[in-house]
Design a protein around this motif. Structure first.
Motif, short mmCIF file in Angstrom:
data_model
loop_
_atom_site.label_atom_id
_atom_site.label_comp_id
_atom_site.label_asym_id
_atom_site.label_seq_id
_atom_site.Cartn_x
_atom_site.Cartn_y
_atom_site.Cartn_z
N LEU A 169 54.63 -7.59 -30.77
CA LEU A 169 54.08 -6.30 -31.21
C LEU A 169 53.32 -6.56 -32.50
O LEU A 169 53.91 -7.03 -33.48
CB LEU A 169 55.20 -5.28 -31.44
N PHE A 170 52.04 -6.26 -32.51
CA PHE A 170 51.19 -6.55 -33.65
C PHE A 170 50.68 -5.24 -34.23
O PHE A 170 49.73 -4.65 -33.72
CB PHE A 170 50.02 -7.44 -33.21
N PHE A 171 51.35 -4.76 -35.27
CA PHE A 171 50.99 -3.48 -35.89
C PHE A 171 50.01 -3.72 -37.03
O PHE A 171 50.27 -4.53 -37.93
CB PHE A 171 52.23 -2.76 -36.41
N GLU A 172 48.91 -2.98 -37.00
CA GLU A 172 47.84 -3.16 -37.99
C GLU A 172 47.78 -1.94 -38.91
O GLU A 172 47.56 -0.81 -38.43
CB GLU A 172 46.50 -3.33 -37.26
N PRO A 173 47.99 -2.11 -40.20
CA PRO A 173 47.98 -0.97 -41.13
C PRO A 173 46.57 -0.44 -41.34
O PRO A 173 45.79 -0.97 -42.11
CB PRO A 173 48.57 -1.56 -42.42
N LYS A 174 46.25 0.63 -40.65
CA LYS A 174 44.87 1.12 -40.65
C LYS A 174 44.42 1.64 -42.00
O LYS A 174 43.22 1.74 -42.27
CB LYS A 174 44.67 2.18 -39.56
N ARG A 175 45.36 1.97 -42.85
CA ARG A 175 45.00 2.43 -44.20
C ARG A 175 44.24 1.35 -44.98
O ARG A 175 43.46 1.65 -45.87
CB ARG A 175 46.28 2.82 -44.94
N ILE A 176 44.45 0.08 -44.62
CA ILE A 176 43.75 -1.01 -45.32
C ILE A 176 42.84 -1.79 -44.37
O ILE A 176 42.51 -2.95 -44.64
CB ILE A 176 44.75 -1.96 -46.02
N TYR A 177 42.44 -1.19 -43.27
CA TYR A 177 41.49 -1.84 -42.37
C TYR A 177 40.24 -2.29 -43.11
O TYR A 177 39.71 -3.37 -42.90
CB TYR A 177 41.09 -0.87 -41.27
N ASN A 178 39.72 -1.44 -44.00
CA ASN A 178 38.43 -1.71 -44.64
C ASN A 178 38.55 -2.12 -46.10
O ASN A 178 37.55 -2.46 -46.72
CB ASN A 178 37.53 -0.49 -44.53
#
Length: 337
Positions: A169-178
């Motif tokens: 399971l690879f969770f990506e913290p979208k708050r720091i995508y950019n």
């Protein structure tokens, strides 16, 4: 060395692995022609074709169930669940099929698959686009759970996950995508282009699963975090002038308990930071492990800074997050005891 934000690094990891291994297929809702709602799969269908990167119906159970069959057949599916909040219809497939296949077949079949999903808040997505469900999966034997905090780690960890013979399971913290947050204003003020961890090598490299990173060395306190909270923790200890050691877990399962134990035995104090709600969160597991392994070295109780024990509060998103005020209070309390 080229610089990338986290989205670009994740996209690059897909390209590198797909070019090297024709058995890798990428699919999910809107990941094909459109390239994903956050553009993490942009250009993959054009480069590798519609049989290797394609769209799926709005059926998370169907997406994950199809991936189970593909993985059992010998392919290496990398599926995207558009938001972590959408993963629950596929939870039974993950728990009953994905996690158990190796054990159920005595090792005859493995599940070489990755389930990617943006998680956490920070985009004003409200209750159905902002949850942090990682603890639901760390509890399930047979799954690995990964959460990066930088573009450099995101690419290396994703390549390692795709190449792993077991499900991740690879969770990506979208708050720091950019870009990372400075922790002071709850807004992204530092583009990845000016951040040291944005230097992402071209080509193939991996970051090993199960190995934490000491982001900031220190002697008086150990702060343990993952994902977005790594940046919040760093800002807090620097703002408050505490000689704290900050550990980025990177992988929740398998957990690098050795690095945590060594640090806490050195500092004598520990603070765990998570964005998810407090009760039964992964921070509870960390606090228990520290108590079991480091009890006679502790100078104060293990402390936690977390989200609230409420459904995700859309109108109070920035108050819900562990931020400067709660971090300062926790740091002062741990150091005073």
């Amino acid at each position: 060395m080229p610089t990338k934000n986290m989205i670009e690094a994740i996209n690059d990891a897909h390209r590198v692995t797909m070019a090297a291994d024709p058995d890798i297929v990428v699919f999910g809702e809107d990941v094909g022609y459109f390239g994903g709602v956050f553009r993490a799969t942009a250009g993959l269908q054009q480069e590798f074709g519609k049989t290797r990167c394609f769209d799926a119906p709005i059926s998370e159970g169907g997406i994950i169930g199809a991936a189970v069959g593909m993985a059992a057949y010998g392919l290496k599916p990398v599926v995207e669940i558009q938001f972590a909040d959408y993963i629950y219809p596929g939870y039974d497939q993950i728990v009953s099929e994905v996690a158990r296949m190796r054990y159920r077949t005595a090792g005859e079949w493995t599940m070489p698959m990755v389930i990617r999903s943006p998680y956490g808040g920070g985009i004003f997505g409200g209750q159905t686009h902002s949850q942090s469900p990682e603890a639901l999966f760390t509890h399930v034997a047979g799954l690995k759970v990964v959460i990066p905090s930088t573009p450099l780690d995101a690419k290396g960890l994703l390549i390692a996950a795709i190449e792993d013979p077991d499900p991740v399971l690879f969770f990506e913290p979208k708050r720091i995508y950019n870009g990372p947050f400075d922790g002071h204003h709850d807004r992204p003020v530092t583009p990845w282009a000016r951040h040291p961890d944005s230097e992402v090598p071209d080509g193939h490299y991996t970051v090993p699963l199960g190995k934490a990173r000491i982001v900031r060395p220190g002697n008086d306190l150990t702060v343990i975090a993952y994902g977005t909270m790594v940046h919040v923790a760093l800002a807090a200890v620097e703002e408050n002038g505490i000689d704290a050691e900050v550990i980025d877990l990177r992988t929740l399962v398998p957990l690098d308990i050795a690095t945590i134990e060594e640090s806490v035995k050195k500092t004598g104090r520990a603070l765990v930071v998570q964005e998810a709600t407090k009760t039964s969160g992964f921070g509870s597991e960390l606090a228990t492990l520290i108590q079991e392994r480091c009890f006679y070295h502790l100078e104060a109780p293990v402390a936690r800074v977390t989200g609230w024990d409420t459904p995700y509060p859309h109108a109070y998103e920035w108050i819900y997050f562990p931020g400067p005020i709660r971090m300062r209070q926790a740091l002062e309390k741990v150091m005073a005891e």
